[in-house]
Design a protein around this motif. Structure first.
Motif, short mmCIF file in Angstrom:
data_model
loop_
_atom_site.label_atom_id
_atom_site.label_comp_id
_atom_site.label_asym_id
_atom_site.label_seq_id
_atom_site.Cartn_x
_atom_site.Cartn_y
_atom_site.Cartn_z
N ALA A 140 0.81 -1.22 0.00
CA ALA A 140 0.00 0.00 0.00
C ALA A 140 0.84 1.27 0.00
O ALA A 140 0.45 2.27 -0.60
CB ALA A 140 -0.94 0.00 1.20
N ASP A 141 2.01 1.22 0.62
CA ASP A 141 2.82 2.44 0.71
C ASP A 141 3.41 2.87 -0.63
O ASP A 141 3.80 4.02 -0.81
CB ASP A 141 3.91 2.29 1.77
CG ASP A 141 4.87 1.15 1.47
OD1 ASP A 141 4.47 0.22 0.75
OD2 ASP A 141 6.00 1.20 1.97
N THR A 142 3.47 1.97 -1.59
CA THR A 142 4.02 2.32 -2.90
C THR A 142 2.97 2.32 -4.01
O THR A 142 3.26 2.71 -5.13
CB THR A 142 5.14 1.33 -3.30
OG1 THR A 142 4.59 0.00 -3.32
CG2 THR A 142 6.30 1.40 -2.33
N ALA A 143 1.75 1.92 -3.71
CA ALA A 143 0.72 1.78 -4.74
C ALA A 143 0.06 3.10 -5.13
O ALA A 143 -0.47 3.24 -6.22
CB ALA A 143 -0.34 0.78 -4.29
N ASP A 144 0.06 4.11 -4.24
CA ASP A 144 -0.54 5.42 -4.44
C ASP A 144 -1.97 5.30 -4.99
O ASP A 144 -2.83 4.77 -4.31
CB ASP A 144 0.33 6.29 -5.33
CG ASP A 144 -0.10 7.76 -5.31
OD1 ASP A 144 -0.76 8.18 -4.33
OD2 ASP A 144 0.20 8.49 -6.27
N GLN A 145 -2.24 5.75 -6.19
CA GLN A 145 -3.59 5.77 -6.72
C GLN A 145 -4.10 4.39 -7.13
O GLN A 145 -5.26 4.25 -7.51
CB GLN A 145 -3.69 6.75 -7.89
CG GLN A 145 -3.45 8.19 -7.50
CD GLN A 145 -4.33 8.67 -6.36
OE1 GLN A 145 -3.86 8.82 -5.24
NE2 GLN A 145 -5.58 8.92 -6.63
N SER A 146 -3.26 3.36 -7.03
CA SER A 146 -3.71 1.99 -7.29
C SER A 146 -4.28 1.33 -6.04
O SER A 146 -4.81 0.24 -6.12
CB SER A 146 -2.55 1.14 -7.82
OG SER A 146 -2.11 1.66 -9.06
N ASN A 147 -4.14 1.99 -4.89
CA ASN A 147 -4.74 1.46 -3.67
C ASN A 147 -6.25 1.45 -3.80
O ASN A 147 -6.84 2.36 -4.37
CB ASN A 147 -4.35 2.33 -2.45
CG ASN A 147 -3.00 1.97 -1.91
OD1 ASN A 147 -2.69 0.81 -1.71
ND2 ASN A 147 -2.18 2.98 -1.68
N THR A 148 -6.87 0.43 -3.25
CA THR A 148 -8.32 0.35 -3.28
C THR A 148 -8.92 1.04 -2.06
O THR A 148 -8.24 1.26 -1.06
CB THR A 148 -8.80 -1.11 -3.31
OG1 THR A 148 -8.41 -1.76 -2.10
CG2 THR A 148 -8.26 -1.86 -4.52
N VAL A 149 -10.19 1.36 -2.15
CA VAL A 149 -10.91 1.96 -1.03
C VAL A 149 -10.88 1.00 0.16
O VAL A 149 -10.67 1.42 1.30
CB VAL A 149 -12.36 2.30 -1.43
CG1 VAL A 149 -13.15 2.81 -0.25
CG2 VAL A 149 -12.38 3.31 -2.57
N ALA A 150 -11.04 -0.30 -0.10
CA ALA A 150 -11.02 -1.29 0.98
C ALA A 150 -9.67 -1.31 1.69
O ALA A 150 -9.60 -1.41 2.92
CB ALA A 150 -11.35 -2.67 0.43
N THR A 151 -8.58 -1.19 0.94
CA THR A 151 -7.24 -1.16 1.53
C THR A 151 -7.08 0.04 2.45
O THR A 151 -6.58 -0.07 3.56
CB THR A 151 -6.16 -1.14 0.43
OG1 THR A 151 -6.30 -2.31 -0.37
CG2 THR A 151 -4.77 -1.09 1.02
N ILE A 152 -7.53 1.20 1.98
CA ILE A 152 -7.43 2.43 2.79
C ILE A 152 -8.25 2.29 4.07
O ILE A 152 -7.77 2.62 5.16
CB ILE A 152 -7.89 3.66 1.97
CG1 ILE A 152 -7.02 3.86 0.73
CG2 ILE A 152 -7.94 4.90 2.83
CD1 ILE A 152 -5.54 4.01 1.00
#
Length: 141
Positions: free
Chosen positions: A16-28
């Motif tokens: 998640a720390d490197t995915a930026d805008q590829s992170n999903t809402v569920a991950t956040i």
């Protein structure tokens, strides 16, 4: 398939720390929940689970790049409709509960932005407003 889904969730959290805008809402939402738990903020965690679980079920697989205010608007509208919950009770969210759910989701997204997990999100600058009853203030008393 359940094991594969769990593995995917673990990998998303790990990167998640490197995915930026590829992170999903569920991950956040998951990361924010873990943060609240570490901080001992049990009431805030309970509110997050009570409100944002339905959000992650509805649009949790959307990446930050795909996530739009319309997804939130449709979620809140659906939750305002009468529906049966897991305990076979009818319920619907009023304006106050909708506002609390929206504030909680925005708090999770803002926390992720401050932590550098995402660079931006679609709910910045408050594009969604929930109009409801207003407190009458001191003069009413």
């Amino acid at each position: 398939l359940a094991a594969l889904a769990k593995f995917r969730e673990i990998m998303q959290l790990a990167n998640a720390d490197t995915a930026d805008q590829s992170n999903t809402v569920a991950t956040i939402c998951e990361m924010y929940g873990q943060h609240l738990e570490r901080q001992g903020q049990k009431a805030s965690l309970r509110i997050l689970l009570d409100t944002c679980t339905s959000a992650t079920e509805r649009f949790g697989s959307k990446t930050m790049a795909e996530f739009k205010p319309i997804h939130v608007t449709e979620w809140l509208a659906a939750m305002a409709e009468p529906r049966e919950d897991s305990k076979k009770r009818m319920g619907k969210w009023g304006k106050t509960y909708q506002a609390m759910a929206l504030r909680t989701l925005v708090a999770a997204l803002n926390w992720a932005k401050k932590q550098g997990v995402i660079s931006r999100h679609c709910l910045e600058n408050r594009p969604i407003k929930i109009k409801g009853k207003r407190s009458r203030g001191k003069e009413a008393y």
